[in-house]
Motif scaffolding. Structure first.
Motif, PDB file in Angstrom:
ATOM      1  N   ASN A 257      -1.607  -3.269  32.045  1.00 30.36           N
ATOM      2  CA  ASN A 257      -1.464  -3.560  30.402  1.00 30.36           C
ATOM      3  C   ASN A 257      -0.320  -2.628  29.876  1.00 30.36           C
ATOM      4  O   ASN A 257      -0.484  -1.715  29.428  1.00 30.36           O
ATOM      5  N   ARG A 258       0.955  -3.270  29.972  1.00 28.55           N
ATOM      6  CA  ARG A 258       1.810  -2.346  29.397  1.00 28.55           C
ATOM      7  C   ARG A 258       1.902  -2.330  28.011  1.00 28.55           C
ATOM      8  O   ARG A 258       2.987  -1.740  27.305  1.00 28.55           O
ATOM      9  N   LEU A 678      11.204  -6.921  31.477  1.00 26.91           N
ATOM     10  CA  LEU A 678      10.223  -5.931  31.395  1.00 26.91           C
ATOM     11  C   LEU A 678      10.916  -4.659  31.772  1.00 26.91           C
ATOM     12  O   LEU A 678      11.180  -4.082  32.917  1.00 26.91           O
ATOM     13  N   TYR A 679      11.182  -3.852  30.681  1.00 25.87           N
ATOM     14  CA  TYR A 679      11.878  -2.466  30.808  1.00 25.87           C
ATOM     15  C   TYR A 679      11.445  -1.522  29.938  1.00 25.87           C
ATOM     16  O   TYR A 679      10.560  -1.871  28.738  1.00 25.87           O
ATOM     17  N   GLU A 680      11.412  -0.263  30.134  1.00 29.32           N
ATOM     18  CA  GLU A 680      11.260   1.054  29.294  1.00 29.32           C
ATOM     19  C   GLU A 680      12.673   1.508  28.938  1.00 29.32           C
ATOM     20  O   GLU A 680      13.223   2.025  29.990  1.00 29.32           O
ATOM     21  N   ALA A 681      12.874   1.932  27.792  1.00 23.64           N
ATOM     22  CA  ALA A 681      14.026   2.485  27.130  1.00 23.64           C
ATOM     23  C   ALA A 681      13.529   3.990  26.795  1.00 23.64           C
ATOM     24  O   ALA A 681      14.619   4.621  26.654  1.00 23.64           O
ATOM     25  N   PHE A 701       7.702   3.822  27.297  1.00 23.36           N
ATOM     26  CA  PHE A 701       7.601   3.433  25.971  1.00 23.36           C
ATOM     27  C   PHE A 701       8.168   1.808  26.414  1.00 23.36           C
ATOM     28  O   PHE A 701       9.779   1.886  26.363  1.00 23.36           O
ATOM     29  N   PRO A 702       7.537   1.025  26.691  1.00 21.03           N
ATOM     30  CA  PRO A 702       7.975  -0.345  26.905  1.00 21.03           C
ATOM     31  C   PRO A 702       8.558  -1.195  25.758  1.00 21.03           C
ATOM     32  O   PRO A 702       8.049  -0.699  24.780  1.00 21.03           O
ATOM     33  N   MET A 703       9.610  -1.932  26.025  1.00 21.31           N
ATOM     34  CA  MET A 703      10.175  -2.700  25.020  1.00 21.31           C
ATOM     35  C   MET A 703       9.582  -4.051  25.307  1.00 21.31           C
ATOM     36  O   MET A 703       9.108  -4.697  26.344  1.00 21.31           O
TER      37      MET A 703
END
Length: 716
Positions: A257-258, A678-681, A701-703
């Motif tokens: 569950n992102r 699906l990426y995290e910045a 911290f997913p975008m």
């Protein structure tokens, strides 16, 4: 609101002279705001910079915070706690974090005086009032406030709008996003007066669970202008209520569950509904400019920034002793709701005297500001009510900070092609604090004096510009760095920045390259070490550096196609670094030595490409791509503590309609992250030894995946 509407009504009446010829404003150079000259680099200054015009800002402004408007400028990486760009957001320039980026609003410092950070959520929709933004990379020419320590963002709202204008900007999008902005410019009336005003309301439910943001702001500015003088008063306020999402998503939860948000889950059952950050910030700015003669101008400005707010938390099974409360019978803990308050005032002045004649430009000036912050904590509810007195404060700590600076800048045209630049700043900082929430017995009284010289040469000929510069910057530690025991007090950080570049600009084509070497002494970075009061803290590292090249190009190929792009390739390293991690098996900490390791959250490659298409008259398609390479979450180069590289693609389709009663109507639809990557910045990490096993825990911290915004802008 009532006051703003009255102003608009009065100005509508005052437009009776609007059609008359006014020679005062034929010379538009006088309308350029002098107060920003101290911090803004000119075209011939030897620094790497990017300028965004009012038109460019308007095209990019769909309601996201300011960092996302700057996202596609060179060497910039942005992130957002809620995953949508609305609410708490962050920005890095060349890997430099926001506490080392100098932000000014009309030349007035905006960085928080204690944390040195920039909280753009407190000035929502400031971009709608901005007439220009300049991003400087490296030390740059910033003269006031905390000083640039790797980058600067200079926002200007003070340009004079000579024609009357009314705009309504509205948009709606995914995750309950809405933005409504009303803009009003009076133009020049009664030959000397002008007023600008804005009302904004932005809301978003956020991509992360419960990470909603409710943002409101207003801006009003009035000015008197004649041939020799300008007097301007700005007042603007931002009010934000955002559900907290700063814990990030655990690596395990990310796979299932992102969107998970642990904030508020300490409350049994449903998460606590009011785990929010609630803060209001109001700015008052007064500027006076006087022209003594065509060669000599002076400027002075006074400012006051008032802020007050708290973040509220539900805390489960808290020990009473941690709140300076005695046990009640056998009861030693309770669930409670607490508010951590900040009530602060920041005020001061900036001033400058500018001489420009023949081949010489001289500027002298400076600034003085004072910060007064009151930090206190309240318990507003306790499950076991008899354990906590009514209206109870368990800490109440004050802090003071004084900042005085003086600078002198000299630009000389040595030949028609060659220009020299010298800039010297002296800055004195005094910080006083009578304790912290977690370490109430530590008091701080520090005094620093910094000397920051800059020097450079610029050569321009036949559409080419070549420059080279050296700049030095010294920066004091921030509030968190001081929250340590006396024998571990941090040292100031020092940056020696070497820059050189070449640019070509002719007609519809421009390109260039900037080369930089940023050498740090005593840079403060997280090492994982626990200090002697049991807290993780940043430590001074003797040697670290950033070096790289920034390439950029822009071309209008024909009336249908325009292309702009940039890429940064860099190496960002810390040398002779010792990393610490907890040993839960035997207690204490273990350590590992690294002769060289990558700096945290500093990607080696950042690239952006924009393609602007005009397939039909008044219609447009904008395609924007962004690539960011792998980033490490600590300073060890641990591949198990890293953000994967990511690529995103945005697309915007719009159409403009021009008329008489409605001067312009712009309709658009924008798709963000079209391919739903699906990426995290952003993220953070910590490691420990348990069961004779080295374990690293990461938080991300997913975008948001693919999301959409549709909007309409109406100009009357």
């Amino acid at each position: 609101m009532k006051y703003l509407l009255l102003c608009m009504s009065a100005l509508a009446i005052g437009q009776t002279n609007y059609g008359q010829k006014n020679t005062l404003f034929n010379d538009t150079t006088f309308l350029q705001p002098v107060e920003v000259n101290s911090v803004k680099a000119t075209d011939k200054n030897p620094f790497a910079k990017t300028n965004l015009s009012k038109a460019a800002i308007k095209k990019l402004n769909i309601g996201q915070d300011l960092p996302f408007i700057l996202n596609n400028t060179p060497s910039v990486v942005v992130n957002a706690d809620a995953g949508t760009g609305i609410g708490y957001t962050g920005i890095r320039i060349r890997g430099t974090d926001a506490t080392r980026i100098n932000v000014t609003l009309n030349g007035i410092p905006y960085n928080d005086a204690e944390s040195l950070g920039t909280f753009f959520v407190d000035i929502p929709d400031i971009a709608s009032s901005a007439s220009s933004i300049q991003i400087q990379r490296g030390v740059g020419t910033s003269a006031n406030s905390a000083g640039s320590f790797g980058g600067s963002i200079n926002v200007n709202t003070n340009d004079v709008v000579t024609k009357r204008n009314i705009e309504l900007n509205s948009s709606a999008g995914s995750y309950g996003t809405f933005k409504n902005t009303l803009l009003f410019n009076s133009g020049i009336f009664n030959k000397h007066f002008t007023v600008d005003a804005r009302l904004s309301n932005i809301r978003s439910d956020g991509y992360i669970e419960r990470a909603d943001a409710r943002l409101q702001s207003y801006y009003i500015s009035g000015a008197y202008i004649d041939k020799k003088n300008t007097l301007r008063l700005n007042a603007f306020t931002g009010k934000e209520i955002t559900y907290q999402a700063y814990f990030g998503v655990n690596e395990t939860a990310l796979d299932t569950n992102r969107r998970y948000n642990s904030a508020g889950t300490a409350k049994p059952g449903a998460p606590y509904e009011n785990e929010v950050d609630n803060y209001k910030q109001t700015h008052y700015q007064l500027f006076y400019t006087h022209e003594f003669n065509p060669y000599l101008k002076s400027n002075i400005a006074f400012f006051l920034t008032k802020g007050k707010g708290y973040y509220e938390q539900y805390r489960a099974d808290e020990d009473l002793v941690d709140y300076n409360l005695p046990p009640v019978g056998t009861t030693t803990s309770t669930d409670l709701i607490r508010r951590l308050w900040l009530d602060n005032d920041f005020y001061g002045t900036i001033f400058s005297l500018n001489y420009n004649r023949n081949k010489t430009q001289l500027a002298v000036g400076g600034g003085y500001n004072r910060y007064e912050g009151n930090h206190f904590g309240e318990i507003i509810w306790a499950q076991k009510a008899n354990t906590v007195p009514a209206n109870y404060r368990w800490y109440d700590k004050d802090s003071r900070k004084y900042d005085a600076s003086f600078y002198a800048k000299w630009t000389q045209n040595l030949t028609p092609e060659l220009q020299s630049y010298m800039d010297v700043q002296v800055r004195n900082v005094q910080y006083q604090n009578n304790g912290f929430r977690k370490t109430p017995n530590i008091s701080i009284d520090k005094n620093f004096t910094f000397f920051n010289p800059k020097i450079g040469l610029t050569y321009t000929k036949n559409y080419y510009k070549v420059f080279a510069s050296y700049g030095r910057a010294v920066k004091e530690p921030n509030r968190d760095d001081f929250e340590t025991a006396t024998n571990q007090q941090p040292k100031p950080e020092v940056l020696n920045d070497f820059e050189t570049g070449i640019e070509y600009n002719k007609n519809n084509c421009s390109f260039g390259a900037n080369f930089y070497y940023m050498l740090y002494k005593n840079q403060l970075i997280l090492s994982g070490k626990i200090n002697d009061v049991g807290a993780y803290t940043r430590l001074n590292i003797p040697d670290s550096y950033r070096t790289g090249v920034e390439l950029f190009a822009n071309s209008t190929i024909n009336k249908y196609v325009a292309v702009a792009g940039n890429v940064t390739i860099s190496q960002n390293r810390v040398k002779n670094f010792t990393a610490f991690y907890d040993n839960y098996d035997f207690g204490g900490q273990n350590s590992t030595f690294y002769k060289s390791a990558p700096l945290v959250l500093s990607p080696s490659t950042i690239a952006s490409l924009s393609v602007n298409l005009t397939p039909i008259k008044n219609g447009y398609i904008n395609l924007t791509s962004k690539y960011v390479s792998k980033q490490y979450l600590d300073n060890t180069g641990n591949n198990n503590a890293a953000l994967d590289a990511y690529f995103t693609q945005d697309a915007k389709v719009g159409y403009n309609i021009f008329g008489k009663s409605l001067k312009e109507v712009n309709i658009y639809v924008q798709a963000i992250n079209v391919f739903s990557r699906l990426y995290e910045a952003n993220g953070y990490s910590f490691s420990y030894l348990l069961g004779n096993k080295y374990t690293t825990e990461n938080f991300y911290f997913p975008m948001a995946p693919a999301n959409f915004v549709a909007g309409i802008n109406i100009r009357l």
